[in-house]
Every structure is written in structure tokens, then in C-alpha cells.
Design an enzyme around this catalytic site. Sequence first.
Site, PDB file in Angstrom:
ATOM      1  N   ILE A  12      -2.955 -14.473   2.166  1.00  0.00           N
ATOM      2  CA  ILE A  12      -3.087 -15.909   1.602  1.00  0.00           C
ATOM      3  C   ILE A  12      -1.750 -16.597   2.153  1.00  0.00           C
ATOM      4  O   ILE A  12      -1.856 -17.931   2.401  1.00  0.00           O
ATOM      5  CB  ILE A  12      -3.187 -15.762   0.025  1.00  0.00           C
ATOM      6  N   ILE A  60      12.371  -9.697  -2.086  1.00  0.00           N
ATOM      7  CA  ILE A  60      12.699 -10.617  -3.326  1.00  0.00           C
ATOM      8  C   ILE A  60      13.570  -9.708  -3.996  1.00  0.00           C
ATOM      9  O   ILE A  60      14.156 -10.125  -4.897  1.00  0.00           O
ATOM     10  CB  ILE A  60      11.463 -11.043  -3.801  1.00  0.00           C
ATOM     11  N   PHE A  81       4.007 -15.684  -3.609  1.00  0.00           N
ATOM     12  CA  PHE A  81       3.186 -14.927  -3.151  1.00  0.00           C
ATOM     13  C   PHE A  81       3.464 -13.536  -3.062  1.00  0.00           C
ATOM     14  O   PHE A  81       2.450 -12.576  -3.070  1.00  0.00           O
ATOM     15  CB  PHE A  81       2.607 -15.124  -1.778  1.00  0.00           C
ATOM     16  N   ALA A  82       4.524 -12.902  -2.748  1.00  0.00           N
ATOM     17  CA  ALA A  82       4.978 -11.848  -2.131  1.00  0.00           C
ATOM     18  C   ALA A  82       4.746 -10.869  -3.513  1.00  0.00           C
ATOM     19  O   ALA A  82       4.932 -10.862  -4.636  1.00  0.00           O
ATOM     20  CB  ALA A  82       6.451 -11.865  -1.975  1.00  0.00           C
ATOM     21  N   THR A 132      -3.478 -13.572 -10.309  1.00  0.00           N
ATOM     22  CA  THR A 132      -4.866 -13.008 -10.130  1.00  0.00           C
ATOM     23  C   THR A 132      -5.455 -13.122 -11.691  1.00  0.00           C
ATOM     24  O   THR A 132      -4.809 -12.975 -12.781  1.00  0.00           O
ATOM     25  CB  THR A 132      -4.705 -11.572  -9.679  1.00  0.00           C
ATOM     26  N   GLU A 134      -7.250 -10.956 -12.400  1.00  0.00           N
ATOM     27  CA  GLU A 134      -7.352  -9.149 -12.852  1.00  0.00           C
ATOM     28  C   GLU A 134      -6.611  -9.163 -14.008  1.00  0.00           C
ATOM     29  O   GLU A 134      -6.626  -8.089 -14.782  1.00  0.00           O
ATOM     30  CB  GLU A 134      -7.332  -8.399 -11.644  1.00  0.00           C
ATOM     31  N   TYR A 157      -1.989  -2.256 -10.399  1.00  0.00           N
ATOM     32  CA  TYR A 157      -1.712  -3.782  -9.983  1.00  0.00           C
ATOM     33  C   TYR A 157      -1.835  -4.771 -10.958  1.00  0.00           C
ATOM     34  O   TYR A 157      -0.853  -5.666 -11.107  1.00  0.00           O
ATOM     35  CB  TYR A 157      -2.853  -3.700  -8.812  1.00  0.00           C
ATOM     36  N   ALA A 159      -1.541  -4.810 -13.977  1.00  0.00           N
ATOM     37  CA  ALA A 159      -0.441  -4.862 -15.219  1.00  0.00           C
ATOM     38  C   ALA A 159       0.661  -5.096 -14.728  1.00  0.00           C
ATOM     39  O   ALA A 159       1.537  -6.080 -15.250  1.00  0.00           O
ATOM     40  CB  ALA A 159      -0.290  -3.192 -15.724  1.00  0.00           C
ATOM     41  N   ASN A 256     -20.990  -6.336  -5.191  1.00  0.00           N
ATOM     42  CA  ASN A 256     -20.484  -5.890  -3.737  1.00  0.00           C
ATOM     43  C   ASN A 256     -21.559  -5.642  -2.777  1.00  0.00           C
ATOM     44  O   ASN A 256     -21.259  -5.619  -1.811  1.00  0.00           O
ATOM     45  CB  ASN A 256     -19.466  -4.431  -4.215  1.00  0.00           C
ATOM     46  N   ASP A 288     -16.644   6.660  -7.714  1.00  0.00           N
ATOM     47  CA  ASP A 288     -15.988   5.236  -8.386  1.00  0.00           C
ATOM     48  C   ASP A 288     -14.497   5.406  -8.253  1.00  0.00           C
ATOM     49  O   ASP A 288     -13.841   6.203  -8.502  1.00  0.00           O
ATOM     50  CB  ASP A 288     -16.760   4.857  -9.479  1.00  0.00           C
TER      51      ASP A 288
HETATM   52  P1  NAD Z   1      -0.785  -9.216   0.848  1.00  0.00           P
HETATM   53  O1  NAD Z   1      -0.698  -7.980   0.372  1.00  0.00           O
HETATM   54  O2  NAD Z   1      -1.673  -9.605   2.049  1.00  0.00           O
HETATM   55  O3  NAD Z   1       0.544  -9.966   1.383  1.00  0.00           O
HETATM   56  C1  NAD Z   1       1.811  -9.744   0.660  1.00  0.00           C
HETATM   57  C2  NAD Z   1       2.794  -9.956   1.368  1.00  0.00           C
HETATM   58  O4  NAD Z   1       4.044 -10.037   0.489  1.00  0.00           O
HETATM   59  C3  NAD Z   1       3.003  -9.420   2.597  1.00  0.00           C
HETATM   60  O5  NAD Z   1       3.278 -10.433   3.637  1.00  0.00           O
HETATM   61  C4  NAD Z   1       4.369  -8.552   2.403  1.00  0.00           C
HETATM   62  O6  NAD Z   1       5.096  -8.239   3.378  1.00  0.00           O
HETATM   63  C5  NAD Z   1       5.191  -9.326   1.298  1.00  0.00           C
HETATM   64  N1  NAD Z   1       5.945  -8.519   0.553  1.00  0.00           N
HETATM   65  C6  NAD Z   1       5.631  -7.354  -0.274  1.00  0.00           C
HETATM   66  N2  NAD Z   1       6.899  -6.844  -0.917  1.00  0.00           N
HETATM   67  C7  NAD Z   1       7.842  -7.947  -0.507  1.00  0.00           C
HETATM   68  C8  NAD Z   1       9.285  -7.913  -1.051  1.00  0.00           C
HETATM   69  N3  NAD Z   1       9.522  -7.105  -1.846  1.00  0.00           N
HETATM   70  N4  NAD Z   1       9.684  -9.133  -0.572  1.00  0.00           N
HETATM   71  C9  NAD Z   1       9.248  -9.807   0.106  1.00  0.00           C
HETATM   72  N5  NAD Z   1       7.868 -10.089   0.600  1.00  0.00           N
HETATM   73  C10 NAD Z   1       7.226  -8.996   0.357  1.00  0.00           C
HETATM   74  O7  NAD Z   1      -1.430 -10.254  -0.263  1.00  0.00           O
HETATM   75  P2  NAD Z   1      -2.218 -11.496  -0.503  1.00  0.00           P
HETATM   76  O8  NAD Z   1      -3.821 -11.023  -0.579  1.00  0.00           O
HETATM   77  O9  NAD Z   1      -1.873 -12.434   0.535  1.00  0.00           O
HETATM   78  O10 NAD Z   1      -1.832 -12.022  -1.979  1.00  0.00           O
HETATM   79  C11 NAD Z   1      -0.795 -12.907  -2.233  1.00  0.00           C
HETATM   80  C12 NAD Z   1      -0.418 -12.966  -3.527  1.00  0.00           C
HETATM   81  O11 NAD Z   1      -1.602 -13.874  -4.283  1.00  0.00           O
HETATM   82  C13 NAD Z   1      -0.360 -11.828  -4.234  1.00  0.00           C
HETATM   83  O12 NAD Z   1       0.779 -12.294  -5.211  1.00  0.00           O
HETATM   84  C14 NAD Z   1      -1.665 -11.364  -5.112  1.00  0.00           C
HETATM   85  O13 NAD Z   1      -1.212 -10.830  -6.414  1.00  0.00           O
HETATM   86  C15 NAD Z   1      -2.076 -12.900  -5.430  1.00  0.00           C
HETATM   87  N6  NAD Z   1      -3.502 -12.886  -5.488  1.00  0.00           N
HETATM   88  C16 NAD Z   1      -4.391 -12.410  -4.310  1.00  0.00           C
HETATM   89  C17 NAD Z   1      -5.538 -12.676  -4.342  1.00  0.00           C
HETATM   90  C18 NAD Z   1      -6.423 -12.093  -3.346  1.00  0.00           C
HETATM   91  O14 NAD Z   1      -7.849 -12.046  -3.321  1.00  0.00           O
HETATM   92  N7  NAD Z   1      -5.995 -11.400  -2.165  1.00  0.00           N
HETATM   93  C19 NAD Z   1      -6.463 -13.036  -5.537  1.00  0.00           C
HETATM   94  C20 NAD Z   1      -5.651 -13.708  -6.482  1.00  0.00           C
HETATM   95  C21 NAD Z   1      -4.291 -13.609  -6.262  1.00  0.00           C
HETATM   96  P1  TYD Z   2     -10.855  -5.186  -3.538  1.00  0.00           P
HETATM   97  O1  TYD Z   2     -11.400  -5.863  -2.210  1.00  0.00           O
HETATM   98  O2  TYD Z   2     -10.211  -4.009  -3.226  1.00  0.00           O
HETATM   99  O3  TYD Z   2     -10.540  -6.349  -4.383  1.00  0.00           O
HETATM  100  P2  TYD Z   2     -10.349  -6.124  -5.894  1.00  0.00           P
HETATM  101  O4  TYD Z   2     -10.392  -4.626  -6.431  1.00  0.00           O
HETATM  102  O5  TYD Z   2      -8.579  -6.506  -6.254  1.00  0.00           O
HETATM  103  O6  TYD Z   2     -11.240  -7.038  -6.691  1.00  0.00           O
HETATM  104  O7  TYD Z   2     -12.379  -4.717  -3.994  1.00  0.00           O
HETATM  105  C1  TYD Z   2     -13.493  -5.477  -4.270  1.00  0.00           C
HETATM  106  C2  TYD Z   2     -14.649  -5.063  -4.801  1.00  0.00           C
HETATM  107  O8  TYD Z   2     -15.038  -3.877  -3.794  1.00  0.00           O
HETATM  108  C3  TYD Z   2     -14.408  -3.893  -5.995  1.00  0.00           C
HETATM  109  O9  TYD Z   2     -15.180  -3.790  -7.118  1.00  0.00           O
HETATM  110  C4  TYD Z   2     -14.205  -2.577  -5.401  1.00  0.00           C
HETATM  111  C5  TYD Z   2     -15.207  -2.648  -4.186  1.00  0.00           C
HETATM  112  N1  TYD Z   2     -14.617  -1.721  -3.165  1.00  0.00           N
HETATM  113  C6  TYD Z   2     -15.728  -0.872  -2.639  1.00  0.00           C
HETATM  114  O10 TYD Z   2     -16.665  -0.700  -3.006  1.00  0.00           O
HETATM  115  N2  TYD Z   2     -15.480  -0.058  -1.388  1.00  0.00           N
HETATM  116  C7  TYD Z   2     -14.244  -0.072  -0.751  1.00  0.00           C
HETATM  117  O11 TYD Z   2     -13.975   0.368   0.318  1.00  0.00           O
HETATM  118  C8  TYD Z   2     -13.157  -1.008  -1.355  1.00  0.00           C
HETATM  119  C9  TYD Z   2     -11.955  -1.350  -0.530  1.00  0.00           C
HETATM  120  C10 TYD Z   2     -13.664  -1.889  -2.379  1.00  0.00           C
END
Ligand code: NAD
Ligand code: TYD
Length: 362
Positions: A12, A60, A81-82, A132, A134, A157, A159, A256, A288
Site C-alpha cells: 500500500i 521504525i 504504514f510500516a 486494519t 481486523e 497480527y 492483536a 474467498n 483451515d
Molecule cells: P506490506 O507487508 O506489503 O508492507 C509493509 C512494509 O513495511 C514493507 O515495505 C516492509 O519492508 C516495511 N517494514 C516492516 N517492518 C519495518 C520496520 N521495522 N521499519 C520500517 N519498515 C518496516 O504491508 P501492506 O499490505 O502494504 O500494509 C501496509 C499497512 O496497512 C500495514 O500497517 C497494514 O497493517 C495496513 N493494512 C493493510 C491492509 C491490506 O489489505 N494489505 C488492509 C488494512 C490495513
Molecule cells: P489474506 O489475503 O491473507 O488476508 P486476511 O487474512 O488478512 O484477510 O486472506 C484473505 C482470505 O483468503 C482469508 O479468509 C484467508 C483466505 N486464504 C485462503 O483461503 N488461501 C490462501 O492461500 C490465503 C493466503 C488466504
Amino acid sequence: MKILVTGGAGFIGSNFLNYMVPKYQQHLFVNLDALTYAGNLENLKSIEAAGNYVFVKGSINDQPLMNKIFVDHQIDRVVHFAAESHVDRSITGPAVFVETNVLGTQVLLDSARQHWLEAKKLKNHRFLHVSTDEVFGSLGATGYFSETTPYAPNSPYSASKASSDMLVRAYHHTFGLDICITNCSNNYGPYQFPEKLIPLMIANAIDRKDLPIYGDGKNVRDWLYVLDHCKAIEKVLFEGRSGETYCIGGNNEQQNIQIIDLLCGMIDEKLGRSGEQVTERLKKYVTDRKGHDKRYAIDATKIKRELGWEPETNFAEGIRKTVDWYMGNQDWVNRLRDGVYQEYYEKQYGLVGKRVSGQTSE
Ligand code: NAD
Ligand code: TYD
């Protein structure tokens, strides 16, 4: 403004920077990223030479480095975001989730507090914490999460993210830090690491590898196209009310299995394998996930009412763009999956173990 973006090399964060850096040339964007397995500077090629963009490699959790960045760049805003972001990894190894998501957030908050409050640089600062949905736990068949839903995280995660949200809230109430928290639903789109559902299924389907479906495949997520999330963060960063939480969602609930079936059809068609049912036969129901949350869904009324944000990309369009991106960037996926990534990376960027801007805390 001088905007510190943490985790800007992740999924993101890189979409956010690719959108914001060209749009706001009057602002400086400092990207601080530890480049864990999830961070990838290739994602940022389109902006790496921009005059209003700086990359710093670091964690961070490194307080002296965080302090130095605030002072050197006179940071006024943080978009945080990190994080460690994958639920399955948090089940096999929770410790790093506490270290990064909880302790790292506290370190960053402390640098912000010292710089903005103790050094009396109060004007116009903001700490936007990206979180998130979650943290709210799991829904039954009906109902939605909103800003008033009690926290009930179920995975290590969620938590750890819930804990970080609480710390951000506490720094607002105790110290008067200007903060906003966003709680967003599942994102999808370009540059998502191929361990999450959608990119994993696309990459495996292309490679004719198994498509692992957890449980009965009927768990529901509310999917949002990543650029729409970035635009919501932009709104909250510049126009959100201090101390407020905003829930962000796609108004797009999918089981899914519905997503997997859709992807199978799209990929077979694009690869000219329709009729053979190649991908359909790759589907494998597997054990699961432990503690698997059944359903997430967001009521995003508040951000629509207060800031005029709503998702722009419908799922059919977003998933088409995403599949096209992954099909056109198979080298990107393969480098991550083949484990040759670190070597390639070092050659391309010469970065491993170094900080680009030369800013170190040592
Ligand atoms: P991601 O795992 O793709 O990226 C995380 C980034 O943080 C990476 O570039 C990593 O190198 C960096 N990072 C990790 N530890 C670090 C540290 N100690 N110091 C500096 N950088 C560090 O994650 P994402 O999917 O892009 O999510 C970004 C944020 O958005 C997260 O906080 C996540 O909880 C939140 N979020 C994600 C989703 C989603 O669907 N992906 C949804 C809602 C919220
Ligand atoms: P995921 O992309 O890991 O996001 P989150 O668990 O944070 O919502 O998973 C999305 C949904 O897909 C979740 O219900 C778990 C399911 N899933 C599978 O069924 N198979 C897979 O290989 C993965 C990675 C996720």
C-alpha cells in the site's frame, strides 16, 4: 509539508507514494523502510528520481534514526504504514509482529512527540496511523464494523495492530499529539506480495500450481482497490479531524471461493486455456487457518459524510486491472518467489545493509 511515509516500499505504501509524489510536488516525501521480505524498491521506480522524494533504509524501531529523520527533514506529517502484515506469518511467528507493530509504533510516536510537542513545533502536525478492520474481530452473517465497534482482535497480527491503535490513541489523549487512525478492509491491486489471497491465486494459476483454499472457502472479506484506499488516506491526512478514527471499506463483500472462481475463469481465458478447465483442477481445499475470522464488512458512512470519500473502482474493473498487472509483471513475481530476489536486488540497487541517504543512527 515534509511527510514521513513509513513502509513506503510495501504494497500500500508504494501505491500511495506513486500516487502522491507526482501529485504534490510542493511537498517532500521521506520514505523510511527497513526493506524486509515485503519491502521492494522496484515498486517505486516511477518516482525514485523525483526531486520531492527521499528514501531512507532503516527501522521504525531505531529511535536515534527516527529522531534524526524528524530533525533533518523537519517532518510535519507521518503516514505510518510500516508493519508486519500477513496473518499466516503471525500464527507461525508472532514475536516480530509485537516488535514491529507495537514497539516500533511506540518508538515512532515518541520521536513525533519529542519533535512536535517538546520542541514546541506544534503547528500543523499530524500522525496518521494506517490500521486494519481486523482489530474488530469477526462478524456473523449480518452487521458491519464501524468506528464505534469494540475491539476484539483474534490473530496475533490483529492483536498487534489493535495494540498499536491503542498507543496512537493514548498519545493523543495523554500528550495532545494530532493523530488520525484509519481502519481499512482488505486491499488488492498491483505490487501486493504474492502471499496474500489474490496475488497468490493469480501467480499460482499462471504457474499451474495448487490453489490452497482454507476451510470451506466461504469466509468473507470486503475488498477495496488499493488506489481507492490511498485516496482515502490522502483525505484523512489533509482534512480528517484530529483524534478521529475513520473506517474505510469497499462495500464489496466476496467469499474467498467466489474470488478464486472468478480468477480461474479470467486467467484461463487470457491464457487461451478455457475449455480445459486447467485452473479449476488446481483448486485444493486445505486445513483451515487457525482462528480464521469468518466475515469482515465495513460501514464507511463516516468518511463519506465528513470527507466525501467513497470507493471509485468497482470490483470487476479493479480485478481486471490487477490480473493484467500481474500477467504483465511475471518477472516481478518470479523474482520474489524464486528466492533469487536478494541477489538481484543487491545488483540493481546496491542497497543491502546500506542506507540510501546516508542517514544512519550509528
Ligand atoms: P506490506 O507487508 O506489503 O508492507 C509493509 C512494509 O513495511 C514493507 O515495505 C516492509 O519492508 C516495511 N517494514 C516492516 N517492518 C519495518 C520496520 N521495522 N521499519 C520500517 N519498515 C518496516 O504491508 P501492506 O499490505 O502494504 O500494509 C501496509 C499497512 O496497512 C500495514 O500497517 C497494514 O497493517 C495496513 N493494512 C493493510 C491492509 C491490506 O489489505 N494489505 C488492509 C488494512 C490495513
Ligand atoms: P489474506 O489475503 O491473507 O488476508 P486476511 O487474512 O488478512 O484477510 O486472506 C484473505 C482470505 O483468503 C482469508 O479468509 C484467508 C483466505 N486464504 C485462503 O483461503 N488461501 C490462501 O492461500 C490465503 C493466503 C488466504
